[in-house]
Design a protein around this motif. Structure first.
Motif, short mmCIF file in Angstrom:
data_model
loop_
_atom_site.label_atom_id
_atom_site.label_comp_id
_atom_site.label_asym_id
_atom_site.label_seq_id
_atom_site.Cartn_x
_atom_site.Cartn_y
_atom_site.Cartn_z
N ALA A 80 8.05 4.04 -2.99
CA ALA A 80 7.92 5.14 -3.94
C ALA A 80 9.23 5.27 -4.71
N ALA A 82 11.26 7.90 -8.04
CA ALA A 82 11.26 8.95 -9.05
C ALA A 82 12.62 8.91 -9.72
N LEU A 106 7.52 9.61 -11.19
CA LEU A 106 7.21 9.76 -9.77
C LEU A 106 5.99 8.91 -9.48
N THR A 108 4.09 6.44 -6.22
CA THR A 108 4.02 5.87 -4.87
C THR A 108 3.06 4.69 -4.92
N ARG A 113 0.32 5.96 -0.20
CA ARG A 113 0.09 7.35 -0.59
C ARG A 113 -0.36 8.19 0.60
N ALA A 118 6.41 10.70 -1.82
CA ALA A 118 6.71 11.33 -3.11
C ALA A 118 7.57 12.57 -2.90
#
Length: 172
Positions: A80, A82, A106, A108, A113, A118
């Motif tokens: 992930a 961001a 952002l 993943t 998930r 996240a």
């Protein structure tokens, strides 16, 4: 199999650039149904263009003091990521010193998930934003992540985010 406990949340490094491009493709590469969204690449040319531009941006900015790319790194790949960019805005009641942490990209990996990754990468961005003196964080997000952001305590600003190429004529 990689588990959440095998994941380290850290600042991205130059060696992560290929993986960051791979993850961002989950957000930006689309199909004809998504063609009306201004940030979706629906042709091979558009996909090559954003990848080349993103690679150049990451190469220049990945270690910049006002940019932080947070990653959840597993043993064999990034899971992930961001991004936060500190923006200096005019001061206001909501941001007395004008420093705003703009958070975006952002994403993943679909295989990972639902494991809190996240949230972990965003939490790392908040920690960093505090050290950079940001008053507030703003999140640019897709419509598919509304429920995630609501559960995480984000509030919709009620301000529309408009998009227009700067090369467009000023008609209207």
């Amino acid at each position: 199999m990689t588990t959440a406990t095998d994941t380290v949340v850290r600042r991205a490094e130059p060696g992560d650039i290929d993986e960051l491009i791979r993850l961002r493709a989950f957000l930006l590469d689309g199909d004809e149904e998504q063609a009306s969204l201004p940030y979706i690449a629906t042709t091979p040319e558009a996909r090559r263009a954003w990848r080349a531009g993103y690679r150049a941006w990451l190469t220049e900015k990945i270690s910049h003091e006002d940019v932080f790319v947070s990653v959840a790194a597993g043993p064999d790949r990034l899971r992930a990521c961001a991004i936060s960019v500190i923006d200096q805005r005019p001061p206001s009641p909501a941001q007395p010193n004008g420093r705003v942490a703009w958070m975006q990209t952002l994403v993943t990996d679909p295989r990972d998930r639902g494991q809190g990754l996240a949230t972990a990468v965003i939490d790392r961005l908040f920690e960093w934003a505090v050290t950079r003196g940001a008053d507030v964080a703003m999140m640019q997000s897709s419509s598919g992540a509304v429920e995630f952001h609501r559960r995480a305590g984000w509030q919709l600003s009620e301000e529309g985010l408009y998009h227009r190429p700067v090369t467009a004529s000023r008609e209207g």
